[in-house]
Design an enzyme around this catalytic site. Structure first.
Site, PDB file in Angstrom:
ATOM      1  N   TYR A  73     -21.210  27.561  30.132  1.00 39.70           N
ATOM      2  CA  TYR A  73     -20.311  26.993  29.116  1.00 39.70           C
ATOM      3  C   TYR A  73     -19.601  25.764  29.662  1.00 39.70           C
ATOM      4  CZ  TYR A  73     -16.913  26.435  25.429  1.00 39.70           C
ATOM      5  OH  TYR A  73     -16.178  25.906  24.411  1.00 39.70           O
ATOM      6  N   PHE A 125     -24.092  -0.101   9.608  1.00 41.82           N
ATOM      7  CA  PHE A 125     -25.008   1.041   9.587  1.00 41.82           C
ATOM      8  C   PHE A 125     -24.306   2.155   8.816  1.00 41.82           C
ATOM      9  CE2 PHE A 125     -27.096   4.922  10.845  1.00 41.82           C
ATOM     10  CZ  PHE A 125     -28.363   4.593  10.425  1.00 41.82           C
ATOM     11  N   THR A 126     -25.112   2.928   8.088  1.00 40.26           N
ATOM     12  CA  THR A 126     -24.556   3.894   7.128  1.00 40.26           C
ATOM     13  C   THR A 126     -23.495   4.822   7.736  1.00 40.26           C
ATOM     14  OG1 THR A 126     -26.494   5.249   7.600  1.00 40.26           O
ATOM     15  CG2 THR A 126     -26.584   3.864   5.622  1.00 40.26           C
ATOM     16  N   ASP A 216     -23.193  -0.327  19.651  1.00 37.11           N
ATOM     17  CA  ASP A 216     -24.038   0.772  19.230  1.00 37.11           C
ATOM     18  C   ASP A 216     -25.325   0.543  20.013  1.00 37.11           C
ATOM     19  OD1 ASP A 216     -25.954   2.405  18.130  1.00 37.11           O
ATOM     20  OD2 ASP A 216     -25.099   2.330  16.111  1.00 37.11           O
ATOM     21  N   LYS A 259     -33.180   8.403  19.481  1.00 37.76           N
ATOM     22  CA  LYS A 259     -34.082   7.244  19.366  1.00 37.76           C
ATOM     23  C   LYS A 259     -34.620   6.869  20.760  1.00 37.76           C
ATOM     24  CE  LYS A 259     -31.592   6.980  15.367  1.00 37.76           C
ATOM     25  NZ  LYS A 259     -30.513   7.909  14.988  1.00 37.76           N
ATOM     26  N   ARG A 384     -34.183   1.408   2.222  1.00 33.17           N
ATOM     27  CA  ARG A 384     -33.060   0.770   2.928  1.00 33.17           C
ATOM     28  C   ARG A 384     -32.642  -0.423   2.069  1.00 33.17           C
ATOM     29  NH1 ARG A 384     -30.978   3.982   7.191  1.00 33.17           N
ATOM     30  NH2 ARG A 384     -30.359   4.697   5.163  1.00 33.17           N
ATOM     31  N   PHE A 451     -27.877   8.152  -0.078  1.00 33.04           N
ATOM     32  CA  PHE A 451     -29.333   8.052   0.058  1.00 33.04           C
ATOM     33  C   PHE A 451     -29.978   9.335   0.569  1.00 33.04           C
ATOM     34  CE2 PHE A 451     -29.380   7.693   4.677  1.00 33.04           C
ATOM     35  CZ  PHE A 451     -28.077   7.297   4.939  1.00 33.04           C
TER      36      PHE A 451
HETATM   37  N1  PM9 Z   1     -30.233   6.448  12.421  1.00 34.81           N
HETATM   38  C1  PM9 Z   1     -32.254   6.386  11.220  1.00 34.81           C
HETATM   39  O1  PM9 Z   1     -33.146   6.992  10.599  1.00 34.81           O
HETATM   40  C2  PM9 Z   1     -30.986   8.560  11.305  1.00 34.81           C
HETATM   41  C3  PM9 Z   1     -30.068   8.863  10.226  1.00 34.81           C
HETATM   42  S1  PM9 Z   1     -29.660   7.682   9.019  1.00 34.81           S
HETATM   43  C4  PM9 Z   1     -31.001   7.554   8.047  1.00 34.81           C
HETATM   44  O2  PM9 Z   1     -32.308   5.177  11.464  1.00 34.81           O
HETATM   45  C5  PM9 Z   1     -27.736   3.732  14.473  1.00 34.81           C
HETATM   46  C6  PM9 Z   1     -28.079   2.312  14.712  1.00 34.81           C
HETATM   47  C7  PM9 Z   1     -28.640   4.600  13.891  1.00 34.81           C
HETATM   48  C8  PM9 Z   1     -28.264   5.961  13.641  1.00 34.81           C
HETATM   49  C9  PM9 Z   1     -29.122   6.850  12.991  1.00 34.81           C
HETATM   50  C10 PM9 Z   1     -26.968   6.368  14.027  1.00 34.81           C
HETATM   51  C11 PM9 Z   1     -26.497   7.758  13.805  1.00 34.81           C
HETATM   52  C12 PM9 Z   1     -26.112   5.467  14.598  1.00 34.81           C
HETATM   53  N2  PM9 Z   1     -26.500   4.174  14.807  1.00 34.81           N
HETATM   54  O3  PM9 Z   1     -28.425  10.137  13.338  1.00 34.81           O
HETATM   55  O4  PM9 Z   1     -26.124  10.736  13.976  1.00 34.81           O
HETATM   56  O5  PM9 Z   1     -29.851   4.151  13.567  1.00 34.81           O
HETATM   57  O6  PM9 Z   1     -27.872  10.654  15.705  1.00 34.81           O
HETATM   58  O7  PM9 Z   1     -27.078   8.588  14.722  1.00 34.81           O
HETATM   59  C13 PM9 Z   1     -31.118   7.113  11.690  1.00 34.81           C
HETATM   60  P1  PM9 Z   1     -27.391  10.122  14.408  1.00 34.81           P
END
Ligand code: PM9
Length: 461
Positions: A73, A125-126, A216, A259, A384, A451
């Site tokens: 833990y 970014f979303t 980011d 990623k 997008r 979306f």
């Molecule tokens: N990106 C993508 O498919 C997954 C979810 S949104 C459709 O591109 C950036 C630049 C990203 C991103 C996620 C996140 C969030 C932050 N910054 O999905 O929470 O491309 O791990 O990261 C997606 P998490």
């Protein structure tokens, strides 16, 4: 040396069968999913280009790491391995682990943003913008104009326009700007990189004004590769050393490890300032988990530490990864399909506004195009455009982004060049009969990040 093609620096040890459903089954599936590719079941998908997030294939070394993960833990050995990997590859001393990228964005936004603050950044970014707004801030786009033009071939379309940034600071005052939100390889612009020159200039500007720079760095590896390929003076540098230099022009970073980092789940906030890190950790224990796991299991952290080491072990990994994306993009360009140029690092972005030029943006051309491609071949991409952009929280009106795109996102180490050929054939087939693709309207519109879960129906012809 004479030119040699790229090839993946690995061979395949395990395979997962995929199956193409019949046209009738695909028709039924996309209707059931409300014309939203997020709502398809993965069994209904043939080639899955929804996202490169959490969809990578791990290496044998990473899978072995899962068995060695330390599930204590507190104080897990795997956490300390992760700390070492982040320090040596990214160069940040303080690590705050999170369950994925948005967990890190949440914590960062909560510790730095006060209601009324303004956060300049290079295209939204979303999830990032959601957390900035949720903390009471307002995001202001300061990316260069070329980023909003799908046909501009500027080599660094992710760059920040320093005049736009200076204007934000002039208008609101530096005390209302807690940090600049600086994304590497800008996702919504089509996976477009930032130059080292621009990173250095923005950092210097921000230092003069007492403003932090938060990267980011989710796709910073791909950005580093583009700098090596395109920016003078970097041709002979390793991608690993370029990545370290990118991070040197910042005070911290949020990373979705799903990623570049080659794992299926995980993320982190990395910082230089120990006092800021302490504030982040005190929120972390409420929202994510203890400061030595932050929402990840020990095995997740072990696989992540190994993924970080592996992504920079040599330049061949990223060369083959971006090479595959460029292969698909160039095949489509040769066939005359309008796509965002230059081809980005993680996917090919189809210009839905140009392809379906008979549809107004209110009829969701990118959403309709993604559904049409799925119908044709079982290939799943993602909208997008106007749906992803959502509504302005102040006015409640739809935002109208210049870019109305379908993203064909390539998972890392998952598909072969033959899969890319099948994808290209399908896009070409849909393009041939593009004028038969009709528009859509909402039947269900979620309040946040619409979306992901929105449902649509076809407009009467
Ligand atoms: N990106 C993508 O498919 C997954 C979810 S949104 C459709 O591109 C950036 C630049 C990203 C991103 C996620 C996140 C969030 C932050 N910054 O999905 O929470 O491309 O791990 O990261 C997606 P998490």
């Amino acid at each position: 040396m004479e030119h040699r093609s790229w090839a993946e620096p690995w061979k395949i040890k395990m395979v997962e069968p995929i199956e193409l459903r019949t046209r009738d089954e695909r028709e039924a599936a996309i209707e059931r999913a409300g014309f939203n590719t997020f709502l398809l079941r993965s069994d209904e998908v043939y080639i899955d280009l929804l996202t490169d997030s959490g969809t990578s294939a791990m290496s044998d070394r990473q899978w072995a790491g899962l068995m060695l993960g330390d599930e204590s833990y507190a104080g897990s050995r795997s956490f300390y391995h992760l700390v070492d990997a982040v320090r040596s590859v990214y160069g940040y001393e303080e690590l705050v682990p999170t369950h994925q990228g948005r967990g890190a964005e949440h914590i960062l936004s909560q510790i730095l943003i006060r209601p009324g603050d303004v956060i300049p950044g290079n295209m939204y970014f979303t999830t990032t913008r959601f957390h900035q707004e949720h903390a009471g801030g307002t995001f202001v786009d300061v990316i260069i104009d070329e980023a909003h033009d799908p046909d501009s071939t500027h080599p660094f379309k992710g760059n920040i326009d320093l005049d736009k940034l200076a204007a934000v600071v002039d208008t609101y005052g530096a005390e209302r700007v807690p940090y600049v939100s600086f994304e590497t390889n800008v996702n919504m612009a089509g996976g477009q990189p930032v130059s080292m020159r621009n990173l250095a200039d923005v950092y210097e500007f921000c230092r003069r004004h007492g403003i932090l720079v938060m990267l980011d760095a989710t796709r910073a590896l791909e950005n580093a590769y583009f700098i090596q390929q395109r920016e003078g003076g970097y041709q002979d540098r390793s991608v690993a050393s370029i990545l370290r230099e990118i991070c040197s022009y910042s005070d911290g970073a949020t990373v979705s490890s799903k990623k570049d980092n080659l794992v299926n789940i995980g993320g982190f906030l990395a910082l230089r300032d120990p006092e800021l890190a302490a504030r982040a950790r005190s929120l972390l224990v409420a929202f994510e988990g203890l400061h030595t796991y932050g929402g990840m299991s020990g095995r997740d952290m072990e696989a992540l530490a190994r993924g970080i080491e592996e992504m920079v072990a040599g330049d061949e990994h990223v060369r083959a990864r971006v090479g595959q994306v460029e292969y698909l993009g160039n095949t489509l360009i040769k066939a005359g399909i309008p796509v965002v140029r230059p081809i980005g690092g993680h996917g090919v972005f189809l210009d839905a506004a140009a392809i379906l030029d008979h549809l107004p943006q209110e009829h969701f051309p990118a959403q309709a195009l993604a559904a049409a491609i799925y119908r044709d071949s079982g290939v799943r991409g993602m909208e997008r455009g106007i749906v992803s952009a959502g509504r302005d929280p102040g006015t409640g009106e739809n935002r109208h982004p210049n870019l109305e795109l379908v993203r064909l996102t390539i998972p890392r180490r998952v598909y072969t060049q033959s899969h890319m050929d099948v994808v290209a054939e399908s896009v070409m087939a849909v393009y041939e009969r593009r004028h038969r693709v009709g528009g859509l309207r909402f039947v269900y519109e979620p309040e946040q990040l619409r979306f992901f879960q929105a449902r649509f129906e076809e407009l009467p012809a």
